[in-house]
Structures are given as C-alpha cells and as structure tokens.
Design an enzyme around this catalytic site. Sequence first.
Site, PDB file in Angstrom:
ATOM      1  N   ASP A  98      -8.215 -27.027   9.563  1.00  0.00           N
ATOM      2  CA  ASP A  98      -8.739 -26.725  11.620  1.00  0.00           C
ATOM      3  C   ASP A  98      -9.705 -26.757  11.653  1.00  0.00           C
ATOM      4  O   ASP A  98     -10.686 -26.406  10.880  1.00  0.00           O
ATOM      5  CB  ASP A  98      -7.624 -25.582  12.054  1.00  0.00           C
ATOM      6  CG  ASP A  98      -8.151 -24.439  12.066  1.00  0.00           C
ATOM      7  OD1 ASP A  98      -9.079 -24.009  12.944  1.00  0.00           O
ATOM      8  OD2 ASP A  98      -8.182 -23.726  10.572  1.00  0.00           O
ATOM      9  N   GLU A 112      -4.956 -16.299  21.111  1.00  0.00           N
ATOM     10  CA  GLU A 112      -5.284 -15.722  20.334  1.00  0.00           C
ATOM     11  C   GLU A 112      -5.328 -14.345  21.045  1.00  0.00           C
ATOM     12  O   GLU A 112      -6.084 -13.010  21.086  1.00  0.00           O
ATOM     13  CB  GLU A 112      -6.829 -15.682  19.275  1.00  0.00           C
ATOM     14  CG  GLU A 112      -6.705 -16.986  18.757  1.00  0.00           C
ATOM     15  CD  GLU A 112      -7.986 -16.969  17.738  1.00  0.00           C
ATOM     16  OE1 GLU A 112      -8.701 -16.879  17.701  1.00  0.00           O
ATOM     17  OE2 GLU A 112      -7.901 -18.764  17.050  1.00  0.00           O
TER      18      GLU A 112
END
Length: 115
Positions: free
Chosen positions: A13, A100
Amino acid sequence: MQNRNDQNIKVIDVSHHNGTIDWAKVASDGVKGAYIKLTEGTTFLDKKSYDNYIGAKNAGLRVGFYHFAHADNDPIAEVNFFLNKLGSMKVDLPHCLDLEENKGKTKAQVTSLCS
C-alpha cells in the site's frame, strides 16, 4: 494475500507519504499489486494517487485504491467523494477501506459505518 496454491503474493500500500516511487524496481522485487491511497474524509485527494496509478499499471502491477475514513463523517458522503475521485481509473483489486481512528465512536458505531 494468498493465491490458490497457498503461496504468498506481495501487495503493497502506498500514499503521498512514500514520495516518488520507482515502480519498475517495485515490480522487480516480486510485488504483484498495489493499493493506492486515493482519498481521505470528504475533502482530501492524495496528490500522488494518479501518478502512482499510472506507474503501477505501467509496471504491470494489479491496482486497487483505498480510502482513509473518518468515523465522525457521514459515511455516504465519504463513499461518494471516493467514487467521484476514482473517475474512470480501472482497478484490478477490490476497493479497500482504511479505518484507523474511532473519533470517539463506540466499536458498534464504527462497525455500522462499514456496512
């Protein structure tokens, strides 16, 4: 990521935080795919997303995009922003949600945002 023969497949990523990426070098290291940060919240477009998309595609990698979500925003607005910025870019991997921070929400509230 694993394939049908239980062999690991390298997928990375990336975002603007990675700077300029040498995609040919990435591919020569055995990486087969990349998830590229496209958006965050309802206003942030990753300034490197298109360059990373072109670089990864030209290097023969499979490409997918991810959205960094804010739990305190309207999830529909975030999805619409992501899809609008995706435009006509062609993906090979499913879209991915990066969540997150709970922004003060309970686990149940955060989970409900993802469905």
